[in-house]
Design a protein around this motif. Structure first.
Motif, mmCIF file in Angstrom:
data_model
loop_
_atom_site.group_PDB
_atom_site.id
_atom_site.type_symbol
_atom_site.label_atom_id
_atom_site.label_comp_id
_atom_site.label_asym_id
_atom_site.label_seq_id
_atom_site.Cartn_x
_atom_site.Cartn_y
_atom_site.Cartn_z
ATOM 1 N N ASP A 17 0.851 -1.181 0.000
ATOM 2 C CA ASP A 17 0.000 0.000 0.000
ATOM 3 C C ASP A 17 0.898 1.245 0.000
ATOM 4 O O ASP A 17 2.089 1.166 0.314
ATOM 5 C CB ASP A 17 -0.893 -0.030 1.241
ATOM 6 C CG ASP A 17 -1.812 1.177 1.337
ATOM 7 O OD1 ASP A 17 -2.418 1.554 0.323
ATOM 8 O OD2 ASP A 17 -1.883 1.765 2.433
ATOM 9 N N LEU A 18 0.318 2.394 -0.330
ATOM 10 C CA LEU A 18 1.114 3.626 -0.393
ATOM 11 C C LEU A 18 0.889 4.522 0.831
ATOM 12 O O LEU A 18 1.748 4.628 1.713
ATOM 13 C CB LEU A 18 0.768 4.389 -1.681
ATOM 14 C CG LEU A 18 1.463 5.746 -1.874
ATOM 15 C CD1 LEU A 18 2.979 5.578 -1.974
ATOM 16 C CD2 LEU A 18 0.913 6.448 -3.115
ATOM 17 N N ASP A 19 -0.279 5.151 0.900
ATOM 18 C CA ASP A 19 -0.545 6.141 1.949
ATOM 19 C C ASP A 19 -0.662 5.482 3.316
ATOM 20 O O ASP A 19 -1.417 4.522 3.496
ATOM 21 C CB ASP A 19 -1.826 6.908 1.628
ATOM 22 C CG ASP A 19 -1.690 7.766 0.384
ATOM 23 O OD1 ASP A 19 -0.587 8.277 0.125
ATOM 24 O OD2 ASP A 19 -2.699 7.926 -0.346
ATOM 25 N N THR A 21 1.434 3.704 4.696
ATOM 26 C CA THR A 21 2.226 2.481 4.725
ATOM 27 C C THR A 21 3.668 2.789 4.337
ATOM 28 O O THR A 21 4.593 2.492 5.078
ATOM 29 C CB THR A 21 1.638 1.402 3.796
ATOM 30 O OG1 THR A 21 0.322 1.065 4.252
ATOM 31 C CG2 THR A 21 2.495 0.146 3.781
ATOM 32 N N VAL A 114 3.671 -1.563 -5.771
ATOM 33 C CA VAL A 114 2.779 -0.683 -5.013
ATOM 34 C C VAL A 114 1.361 -0.875 -5.533
ATOM 35 O O VAL A 114 1.112 -0.777 -6.739
ATOM 36 C CB VAL A 114 3.215 0.789 -5.135
ATOM 37 C CG1 VAL A 114 2.167 1.715 -4.506
ATOM 38 C CG2 VAL A 114 4.571 0.995 -4.462
ATOM 39 N N THR A 116 -2.304 0.591 -4.815
ATOM 40 C CA THR A 116 -2.954 1.685 -4.101
ATOM 41 C C THR A 116 -4.287 2.062 -4.730
ATOM 42 O O THR A 116 -4.451 1.979 -5.953
ATOM 43 C CB THR A 116 -2.031 2.927 -4.076
ATOM 44 O OG1 THR A 116 -2.728 4.029 -3.482
ATOM 45 C CG2 THR A 116 -1.574 3.333 -5.472
ATOM 46 N N ASN A 117 -5.222 2.508 -3.899
ATOM 47 C CA ASN A 117 -6.498 3.029 -4.385
ATOM 48 C C ASN A 117 -6.380 4.465 -4.859
ATOM 49 O O ASN A 117 -7.365 5.056 -5.295
ATOM 50 C CB ASN A 117 -7.553 2.959 -3.275
ATOM 51 C CG ASN A 117 -8.128 1.561 -3.107
ATOM 52 O OD1 ASN A 117 -7.836 0.651 -3.880
ATOM 53 N ND2 ASN A 117 -8.950 1.385 -2.088
ATOM 54 N N ALA A 118 -5.205 5.033 -4.779
ATOM 55 C CA ALA A 118 -4.985 6.406 -5.236
ATOM 56 C C ALA A 118 -4.785 6.419 -6.753
ATOM 57 O O ALA A 118 -4.434 5.399 -7.351
ATOM 58 C CB ALA A 118 -3.754 6.994 -4.549
ATOM 59 N N ALA A 123 0.165 8.885 -7.134
ATOM 60 C CA ALA A 123 1.055 7.868 -6.568
ATOM 61 C C ALA A 123 2.471 8.025 -7.105
ATOM 62 O O ALA A 123 3.455 7.940 -6.355
ATOM 63 C CB ALA A 123 0.521 6.472 -6.878
ATOM 64 N N ALA A 141 -2.425 1.278 -9.721
ATOM 65 C CA ALA A 141 -3.230 2.341 -9.122
ATOM 66 C C ALA A 141 -4.709 2.076 -9.373
ATOM 67 O O ALA A 141 -5.089 1.082 -9.999
ATOM 68 C CB ALA A 141 -2.810 3.687 -9.702
ATOM 69 N N LYS A 154 -9.470 -1.769 -3.692
ATOM 70 C CA LYS A 154 -9.347 -2.496 -2.419
ATOM 71 C C LYS A 154 -10.500 -2.093 -1.514
ATOM 72 O O LYS A 154 -10.880 -0.927 -1.505
ATOM 73 C CB LYS A 154 -8.018 -2.159 -1.745
ATOM 74 C CG LYS A 154 -6.779 -2.632 -2.490
ATOM 75 C CD LYS A 154 -5.509 -2.327 -1.727
ATOM 76 C CE LYS A 154 -5.207 -0.848 -1.652
ATOM 77 N NZ LYS A 154 -3.918 -0.528 -1.006
ATOM 78 N N GLU A 178 -0.259 -3.426 4.402
ATOM 79 C CA GLU A 178 -1.362 -2.459 4.430
ATOM 80 C C GLU A 178 -1.504 -1.840 5.808
ATOM 81 O O GLU A 178 -1.105 -2.441 6.808
ATOM 82 C CB GLU A 178 -2.672 -3.179 4.108
ATOM 83 C CG GLU A 178 -3.168 -3.054 2.696
ATOM 84 C CD GLU A 178 -3.924 -1.757 2.441
ATOM 85 O OE1 GLU A 178 -4.141 -0.988 3.393
ATOM 86 O OE2 GLU A 178 -4.311 -1.525 1.289
#
Length: 239
Positions: A17-19, A21, A114, A116-118, A123, A141, A154, A178
């Protein structure tokens, strides 16, 4: 004569995950992002700020993402929503990542993807600003999460299965890293091992008092995760 060399183990693949994490999004990014989402709802649904916040919270609780609720109930354009809620001109000033976390990611053996839901542009900007971009092997993404003309971010298990199939991966060789317990729980149902990143969890809980919180507390380890971690350094024991 048969070879005595043992077969090599498959390479570990990290789905990261990104944000909150890989970086501390609750410091400045999430507060502004939430404000932008509320403002978007105000503009496009013609409601005041209090009602917009209520709608945002309801959609988060019911659909798992504000965007999904806006799509389902109001036909909001995905690209427009992502553009208007993630366009941060001063993004680099809003980011912070401990140098030890960057070093830990560099040392981590295996492929690093990565997930991510972004949106992709956001990202990529985050990863480049934090000097993490050269350390990863792929970026998936929210734009990559369409299935059968429906967006399935996700924690949708169908999307996770599709990602594994597309990447030709087996669940047993992957570790899903996550900060959101609900996402880890869904991943476990399809056989993914999970690492719950709690480094930024306390601030995230404080910042998100206006949204329904996960029932999982900040202490202990739920049975659907393999490890509860405060640093990427701790991922080595899951190899």
């Amino acid at each position: 004569m048969p070879s005595l060399t043992p077969p090599s183990r498959p390479q570990t693949v990290w789905l990261l995950d990104l944000d909150n994490t890989l970086h501390d999004a609750s410091w400045r990014v999430f507060p502004l992002m939430n404000a932008e989402m509320t403002a978007f709802i105000e503009r496009h649904l013609g409601v005041d700020r209090e009602e917009a916040n209520r709608i945002r919270a309801r959609f988060w609780q019911r659909y798992g993402a504000t965007l999904l609720g806006l799509m389902q109930e109001h036909g909001v354009n995905v690209a427009q929503f992502l553009r208007e809620t993630h366009d941060f001109p001063h993004l680099s000033r809003m980011l912070r990542c401990d140098g030890s976390e960057r070093a830990a990611l560099a040392r981590l053996p295996g492929r690093k993807i990565v997930l991510t839901n972004a949106p992709r542009d956001y990202a990529r900007r985050v990863l480049k600003a934090l000097k993490l971009w050269p350390l990863i092997d792929g970026l998936l993404a929210v734009e990559d999460m369409w299935m059968f003309r429906k967006l399935r971010p996700k924690p949708d298990a169908r999307m996770l299965r599709h990602v594994l199939s597309r990447q030709r991966l087996r669940p047993a060789q992957c570790v899903f890293v996550e900060d959101t317990p609900g996402h880890l729980k869904a991943a476990r149902r399809i056989g993914l091992r999970g690492a719950w990143m709690v480094r930024y969890a306390r601030r995230a809980a404080q910042r998100r008092r206006d949204l329904p919180m996960e029932r999982t507390g900040l202490h202990g380890r739920p049975d659907f995760v393999a490890a509860r971690i405060r640093s990427l350094n701790e991922l080595g024991r899951l190899v």
